[in-house]
Design an enzyme around this catalytic site. Structure first.
Site: not given
Ligand code: ZN
Length: 351
Positions: A54-57, A116, A157, A160, A174, A239, A351
């Site tokens: 399922s990753n290949l596309h 994530t 960063c 921020c 995804c 930061c 679900c």
């Molecule tokens: Zn920062």
């Protein structure tokens, strides 16, 4: 070498560079192809996942031949064919509190190709503490975005921009939400371009202006838009040296737990009595033949997922729509043309 923006000095800088790509998926694969193609000296790839069909596309370095292989090995195999003069170092581990500093410290620039929030915060914090610039990309469905974070340790960063993580229920990956391969691919290619610009000193601490580029493939604002962003937040807990509350020890010891910080989706919201398992439901469906009750399954997934596969005795009411229906009477009213909806109907939700 003949492009004036790079020249031979730019090409030599690329050759002398060490780039870390975290995630060999939809963003990492196209980025890696162009980074290897342009002759970066050393490239590290972090990914502990294995290639799934399922990753290949979208994960264009992998192929049907490498399904089941570690993504970083599959990527290395393809990249070696493209340019054997680039040293590819694989890190087949999940990037975590206890390994991130040891891995990241060996590289000049980091590409965050993960998906994530917890990992994004971890990468951000380690990069800020090690003084590394991050080229950060993300994408979902038909949109994607790109930014450069902690440029030359001046910020802004990730914290921020996003001091608090998004609610866990609002985060979609995804693999759950889907993505058009070419949309995320475009962002991966753009990440490689931004990496080249950072490594060849196109950006300097004088001319760099924080930005966020957003690409929408569909909708009224389709196309690429680039927004100016504010600089470092005076209150940033990582930061800003004066207000910094996060340090290496806090991360490495695990005292800062990123999955707790970002929260987990709570699936455990019903009591055991309110749940039904597959076999129990099957019994009820069999009983239906004896006309005792009519079990009707309300499938709350999206229409697209329902269209791909669904149970025969189910109707599709996507969750956002279902939550607008306040009473059972209203539900019956909305589906009165469906012969399965009658006074004997019992409703089950999936679900
Ligand atoms: Zn920062």
């Amino acid at each position: 070498m003949t492009v004036p923006e790079l020249g031979i000095s730019g090409q030599l800088k690329l050759k002398a560079s060490k780039v870390l790509v975290i995630g060999a998926g939809g963003l990492g694969c196209p980025s890696l192809m162009y980074l290897v193609g342009c002759g970066i000296g050393t490239i590290g790839i972090v990914d502990h996942d294995i290639v799934d069909i399922s990753n290949l596309h979208r994960q264009v370095l992998h192929s049907t031949e490498t399904v089941g292989m570690l993504k970083c090995d599959s990527a290395k195999k393809a990249l070696n064919k493209l340019n054997p003069n680039v040293e590819i170092v694989t890190h087949p581990v999940a990037i975590a509190n206890d390994n991130i500093f040891k891995i990241m410290e060996n590289y000049d620039l980091v590409l965050d190709c993960t998906d994530t929030p917890a990992t994004r915060y971890l990468i951000n914090d380690a990069a800020v503490l090690l003084g590394k610039t991050i080229v950060s990309g993300s994408g979902l469905k038909t949109e994607c975005q790109l930014s450069i974070l902690n440029f030359e340790n001046q910020g802004p960063c990730y914290r921020c921009f996003y001091p608090t993580p998004p609610p866990p229920n609002s985060v979609t990956s995804c693999s759950d939400g889907g993505v058009i391969g070419s949309v995320i691919g475009l962002m991966g290619v753009m990440m490689a371009t931004e990496a080249i610009k950072v490594l060849t000193n196109f950006y300097t601490s004088d001319n760099f202006k924080p930005f966020l580029s957003l690409y929408s493939a569909y909708g009224p604002q389709q196309g690429l838009r680039t927004f100016k962003m504010r600089g470092r937040s005076p209150k940033c807990c990582i930061c800003n040296r004066e207000t910094r509350s996060i340090n290496k020890e806090l991360i490495e010891s695990g005292a800062l737990n990123y999955s707790v910080f970002c929260g987990k989706v709570n699936y455990n919201i019903l009591s055991q009595e309110e749940r039904i398992d597959v076999m129990q439901l099957n019994d009820l469906i069999s009983k239906n033949n004896e006309n005792l009750e009519t079990p009707l399954i309300i499938d709350v997934r999206t229409k697209e997922q329902f269209d791909i596969i669904s149970l025969s005795n189910s109707i599709n009411i996507p969750l956002p729509k279902l939550t607008k229906i306040k009473t059972l009477e209203e539900l019956k009213g909305a589906y009165k043309s469906d012969s399965r909806v009658n006074d004997k109907t019992n409703y089950y939700v999936i679900c």
